[in-house]
Design a protein around this motif. Structure first.
Motif, short mmCIF file in Angstrom:
data_model
loop_
_atom_site.label_atom_id
_atom_site.label_comp_id
_atom_site.label_asym_id
_atom_site.label_seq_id
_atom_site.Cartn_x
_atom_site.Cartn_y
_atom_site.Cartn_z
N GLY A 1 -17.28 -6.21 60.66
CA GLY A 1 -17.02 -7.17 61.72
C GLY A 1 -16.46 -8.47 61.18
N GLY A 2 -16.79 -8.78 59.92
CA GLY A 2 -16.31 -10.01 59.29
C GLY A 2 -15.21 -9.72 58.29
N GLU A 3 -15.05 -10.61 57.34
CA GLU A 3 -13.96 -10.54 56.37
C GLU A 3 -14.31 -9.60 55.23
OE1 GLU A 3 -11.34 -14.07 54.80
OE2 GLU A 3 -13.12 -13.92 53.53
N ALA A 4 -13.33 -8.81 54.79
CA ALA A 4 -13.46 -7.98 53.60
C ALA A 4 -12.90 -8.76 52.42
CB ALA A 4 -12.69 -6.67 53.78
N ARG A 5 -13.79 -9.18 51.55
CA ARG A 5 -13.36 -9.95 50.38
C ARG A 5 -13.42 -9.05 49.16
NH1 ARG A 5 -12.28 -15.24 48.94
NH2 ARG A 5 -12.45 -15.77 51.14
N TYR A 6 -12.27 -8.68 48.72
CA TYR A 6 -11.98 -7.95 47.51
C TYR A 6 -11.52 -6.52 47.78
CZ TYR A 6 -13.89 -12.09 45.37
OH TYR A 6 -14.14 -13.38 45.04
N PHE A 7 -12.38 -5.51 48.11
CA PHE A 7 -11.83 -4.16 48.12
C PHE A 7 -12.56 -3.25 49.10
CE2 PHE A 7 -10.59 -0.04 46.33
CZ PHE A 7 -9.26 -0.28 46.03
N GLN A 8 -11.76 -2.53 49.93
CA GLN A 8 -12.25 -1.47 50.81
C GLN A 8 -11.46 -0.20 50.51
OE1 GLN A 8 -11.70 -3.08 54.88
NE2 GLN A 8 -13.85 -2.58 55.24
N ALA A 9 -12.17 0.93 50.37
CA ALA A 9 -11.50 2.21 50.15
C ALA A 9 -12.15 3.24 51.05
CB ALA A 9 -11.61 2.63 48.69
N ALA A 10 -11.34 3.99 51.80
CA ALA A 10 -11.87 4.98 52.74
C ALA A 10 -10.95 6.19 52.79
CB ALA A 10 -12.02 4.38 54.13
N GLY A 11 -11.58 7.36 53.05
CA GLY A 11 -10.77 8.57 53.18
C GLY A 11 -9.89 8.55 54.40
N LEU A 12 -10.37 7.91 55.50
CA LEU A 12 -9.56 7.84 56.71
C LEU A 12 -9.14 6.42 57.04
CD1 LEU A 12 -11.30 10.39 59.13
CD2 LEU A 12 -9.24 10.71 57.75
N VAL A 13 -10.09 5.58 57.47
CA VAL A 13 -9.71 4.28 58.04
C VAL A 13 -10.62 3.17 57.50
CG1 VAL A 13 -9.50 2.94 60.17
CG2 VAL A 13 -8.84 5.34 60.16
N ASN A 14 -10.01 2.03 57.21
CA ASN A 14 -10.72 0.78 56.95
C ASN A 14 -10.46 -0.18 58.10
OD1 ASN A 14 -11.75 1.22 54.20
ND2 ASN A 14 -9.60 1.18 53.58
N VAL A 15 -11.51 -0.82 58.60
CA VAL A 15 -11.39 -1.84 59.64
C VAL A 15 -12.14 -3.07 59.17
CG1 VAL A 15 -11.82 -2.48 62.04
CG2 VAL A 15 -11.23 -0.12 61.47
N SER A 16 -11.53 -4.24 59.28
CA SER A 16 -12.20 -5.48 58.89
C SER A 16 -11.76 -6.61 59.80
CB SER A 16 -11.90 -5.84 57.43
OG SER A 16 -10.54 -6.20 57.27
N GLY A 17 -12.59 -7.65 59.86
CA GLY A 17 -12.25 -8.82 60.64
C GLY A 17 -11.29 -9.74 59.94
N GLY A 18 -10.95 -9.45 58.70
CA GLY A 18 -10.03 -10.23 57.88
C GLY A 18 -10.03 -9.63 56.49
N LEU A 19 -9.09 -10.03 55.64
CA LEU A 19 -8.98 -9.42 54.32
C LEU A 19 -8.57 -10.44 53.29
CD1 LEU A 19 -8.77 -6.89 52.44
CD2 LEU A 19 -6.39 -6.70 53.19
N VAL A 20 -9.29 -10.45 52.16
CA VAL A 20 -8.86 -11.16 50.96
C VAL A 20 -9.03 -10.17 49.81
CG1 VAL A 20 -9.25 -13.09 49.40
CG2 VAL A 20 -9.56 -13.41 51.85
N GLY A 21 -7.95 -9.55 49.40
CA GLY A 21 -8.04 -8.53 48.37
C GLY A 21 -7.19 -7.34 48.72
N ALA A 22 -7.83 -6.14 48.87
CA ALA A 22 -7.04 -4.94 49.11
C ALA A 22 -7.81 -3.95 49.97
CB ALA A 22 -6.66 -4.29 47.78
N GLN A 23 -7.06 -3.20 50.78
CA GLN A 23 -7.57 -2.07 51.56
C GLN A 23 -6.77 -0.84 51.16
OE1 GLN A 23 -6.95 -3.60 55.59
NE2 GLN A 23 -9.16 -3.61 55.94
N LEU A 24 -7.47 0.26 50.86
CA LEU A 24 -6.83 1.52 50.49
C LEU A 24 -7.42 2.61 51.37
CD1 LEU A 24 -5.00 3.17 48.56
CD2 LEU A 24 -6.99 3.39 47.05
N ALA A 25 -6.57 3.33 52.13
CA ALA A 25 -7.07 4.34 53.06
C ALA A 25 -6.13 5.53 53.11
CB ALA A 25 -7.23 3.76 54.46
#
Length: 788
Positions: free
Chosen positions: A529-553
């Protein structure tokens, strides 16, 4: 003209137009923002000048109407880089205008200066040169804001004095300049460790975010922002070592009206402070940074424009202290009422010379943040730090640092590392320095447990009802807690009602209502619901309220707030607000305002400062380039590369001409104002069947009003009878060069005259009359025609 417009509308209707694109407005605002902690040898290194510059740039983009492509941000500049940045913004302002478009320029500098000028490392930029260079920029209104020592020397040169606010009417037809400085010619500009900024910039930004909107109309004028910063800076520095600091200004504006500096109604995220709240309010973001500070009067409703995130709010009122947490999102405006604030204890203090008494309210000491810990929690925290922070923090920080460095190098050019001294020692014992820290943990609130083992959570009171606060969590199936502060593994899912710090991994999904600082991995879905600071990795989908870093899906990434970093996905990336970094996807990218590259089959954005690379690229405004088969924009400052490039404000017209051999040619030109793709059809009467030709090429136009010069290079195939595209053109193919001068008459109609040259090349053109199989033959011809 009707044919031309109808064609363009039809073409736009055939593709997906950028969702949410706004109609062009008559006002366009540009900004140059500079900050430098280093002032050369002999000067103390500042702590917050560059941070202040970033914060000021952010509020201009959030609320001040400055688009990413119209902003120049430079940090730690020497004289050469400062002048280069000023030159870049000068060229932006000089670019072609829309009809009746007003242009405004905001220049902000935070750093060292003296009574002679700005101090940029070993170099000096004199006040006289500064004024001269600003005057050379053709903006209707120029606003210069200087937060540096002796910056009042700039206003003193024209008679400026330290004084409170200036007033104008509420219209916007002014021209001229407004110079605002944080201190008079003889004063030091002071910064504070506890507010993490300079006094003047902190209060100026607080005012711009809504604290200065005293009339409640949803906009903050330059007058209101200056008045707020003047009064709060003076009050906060009266008792410091360096003494009171007086802001100053020099105004030379003609016309009527006041200048709107920020529009709170345009904020993607906002907060309403209820009328029943009274006292001194402090808003800290989830990183502990003091974002806004204001005095709230009872009966007054305040609208604040804030970045999305979780804020700790402290209210000091009549000797009592209250606290709350409030989340601000892009989906709906938040609210803060008195019923949400809970009383928290004040530290007891004894005034000197008077046992048992309390000092005056504005001199009471600030309670530090207190977190109760026991030995087991300390051991658990160590384990969590070793595992979670080492993996999440280190990997995430490395990714974010690389992205940030690359973005900074792209936007402001290379910066030589400085062994930075600074200008003014931080001021102590100021009332503003007494901004309270986040409140201590209440009695009865959950304490961090070192290690939690869970099979299934107790969800009798709801999915997000858990108050558990752990350092290491091992969830065999599903785990639910309030905080995760180190390391968490879930066989199926992890559920957090608040924040995650460290490392979190789940076989299926992670669902966190708060923010992430570290690394989050899931087999299927990550939701924040809030900010993703640094790294999100998911097999299907990443959802965040904001991003500082990287999302890999594997499938897609969604950022509902600003994305600063990289989104990489197999299918799609979606950024609801701004992207500063890169979007790379297998099929589709969308970003409202993109600074950096978009790489996919289809790229769509409102504004792009960088590049779109794909098969289909669509944007309202592009500063940079589009590379693809079909490029569509409303306006592009740069050069598109593609088979078809269409700019709404560019060329989409028809050229007709006749050559000396009697061939009549009609050509459709689609592209930008200076470069376009040309599709042509030619016909020459003669023995049945007639001679037909088809051509495809690139052209350009240079304007010398009322004249213009068109030039074109096309490949043309020519045959008796209408060309059959299924037949190889080898033997009937030749290059054609055309150049004409045009005279504009009326309504977009122009007469043209020039020359065209057919170039018959051996092998390619052997079947064309006049070709020579052993040498190249040039066939020039005069041409006359019309351009519509």
């Amino acid at each position: 003209m009707n044919v031309k417009r109808g064609f363009f509308i039809l073409l736009l209707g055939a593709v997906v137009w950028a969702a949410g694109a706004e109609s062009p407005v008559p006002l366009r605002r540009f900004a140059m923002v500079a900050g430098s902690n280093y002032g050369g040898e002999g000067l103390i290194r500042l702590k917050y000048a560059e941070t202040d510059a970033r914060s000021f740039a952010a509020v201009l983009q959030d609320l001040g109407g400055v688009r990413a492509q119209d902003m120049v941000l430079t940090l730690s500049p020497d004289l050469s880089r400062f002048e280069d940045a000023l030159g870049r913004v000068r060229q932006m302002v000089k670019s072609p205008r829309e009809m009746d478009e007003r242009r405004e320029l905001v220049i902000y500098y935070s750093g060292h200066s003296d009574d002679e000028g700005l101090i940029l490392g070993k170099d000096r930029y004199t006040w006289e040169q500064f004024r001269r260079d600003i005057n050379d920029i053709p903006a209707d209104v120029k606003i210069a804001i200087l937060d540096s020592c002796s910056s009042g020397s700039l206003t003193r040169a024209k008679g400026g004095v330290a004084r409170p606010a200036f007033l104008f009417d509420a219209s916007s037809d002014m021209t001229g300049h407004a110079y605002l400085t944080s201190a008079s010619a003889e004063e030091a500009a002071q910064e504070s460790d506890k507010i993490g900024a300079s006094f003047f910039t902190h209060f100026l930004i607080s005012g711009m975010r809504g604290a200065a909107d005293t009339v409640g109309d949803g906009v903050v004028t330059l007058n209101e922002a200056y008045a707020y910063a003047f009064q709060e800076t003076l009050a906060s520095t009266e008792k410091t070592e360096y003494g009171p600091q007086h802001a100053a200004y020099d105004i030379n504006l003609t016309g009527s009206g006041d200048l709107v500096l920020t529009d709170l109604r345009s904020s993607a995220a906002g907060l309403t402070v209820a009328e029943n709240i009274e006292g001194r309010l402090y808003f800290r973001d989830d990183h502990g940074t003091l974002a806004v500070e204001l005095n709230k009067v009872e009966g007054q409703k305040i609208e604040l424009g804030l970045e999305p995130g979780l804020y700790s709010v402290v209210l000091d009122r009549k000797g009592a202290r209250f606290a709350a947490e409030v989340r601000v999102t892009t989906r709906q405006r938040g609210s803060l009422s008195m019923s949400m604030l809970r009383a928290v204890p004040l530290d007891k203090a004894t005034a000197r010379g008077e046992a048992g008494s309390l000092p005056p309210y504005d001199e009471q000491p600030v309670p530090p943040a207190v977190v109760q810990r026991d030995p087991a929690a300390v051991v658990g925290a160590a384990v969590g730090a070793a595992v979670g922070s080492a993996i999440g923090g280190a990997v995430g920080s490395a990714v974010n640092a690389a992205i940030t460095a690359a973005a900074a190098a792209t936007s402001v050019g290379p910066t030589a590392p400085q062994a930075v001294p600074q200008a003014v020692p931080p001021a102590e014992d100021a009332p503003a320095d007494a901004a309270p820290e986040p409140p201590p943990r209440e009695r009865g609130s959950p304490r961090p447990s070192p290690i939690d083992f869970t099979l299934l959570p107790d969800m009798s009171n709801g999915l997000f009802s858990s108050s558990a606060d752990h350092v290491v969590g091992i969830n065999l199936l599903i785990g639910s807690s309030s905080f995760s502060r180190g390391f968490e593994l879930g066989g199926l899912a992890n559920i957090e009602s608040r924040d995650v710090t460290g490392f979190q991994a789940a076989g299926l999904a992670n669902v966190v209502l708060g923010s992430l600082t570290g690394f989050q991995a899931a087999g299927l879905v990550n939701y924040l619901g809030g900010e993703a600071r640094y790294f999100q990795a998911a097999g299907l989908v990443n959802v965040s309220g904001g991003l500082v870093g990287a999302q890999l899906a594997g499938l897609g990434n969604v950022s509902l707030g600003a994305a600063r970093g990289a989104q990489v996905a197999g299918l799609f990336n979606w950024a609801e607000v701004d992207v500063s970094g890169a979007q790379v996807a297998g099929v589709f990218n969308w970003g409202r305002s993109v600074t950096g590259p978009q790489i996919s089959v289809v790229n769509v954005a409102d504004t792009v400062s960088g590049a779109q690379v794909g098969v289909v690229n669509i944007a309202r405004h592009v500063s940079g380039t589009q590379v693809g088969v079909l490029n569509i924009s409303e306006e592009i400052d740069g050069v598109p590369v593609g088979v078809v490039s269409v700019e709404a404000k560019g060329r989409h017209g028809v050229d007709l001409w006749v050559d000396m051999a009697g061939t009549t040619t009609a050509a459709l030109a689609l592209g930008t104002r200076s470069m376009f793709t040309v599709f042509s059809v030619g016909w020459r009467p003669g023995p049945d069947p007639a001679l037909w030709s088809l051509g495809l090429g690139l052209g350009g136009r240079s304007h010398f009003k009322p004249f213009f010069l068109d030039y074109e290079l096309s490949m043309v195939t020519e045959r008796r009878g209408f060309p059959d595209l299924g037949i190889s053109p080898i033997g009937a193919l030749f290059p054609r060069v055309r150049a004409v001068v045009g005279l504009e008459l009326f309504g977009g109609v122009a007469i043209t005259a020039g020359a065209a040259v057919r170039i018959l090349v051996p092998y390619l053109s052997d079947g064309i009359s006049g070709a020579n199989p052993s040498t190249t033959v040039f066939q020039p011809s005069l041409i006359v025609g019309l351009s519509i």
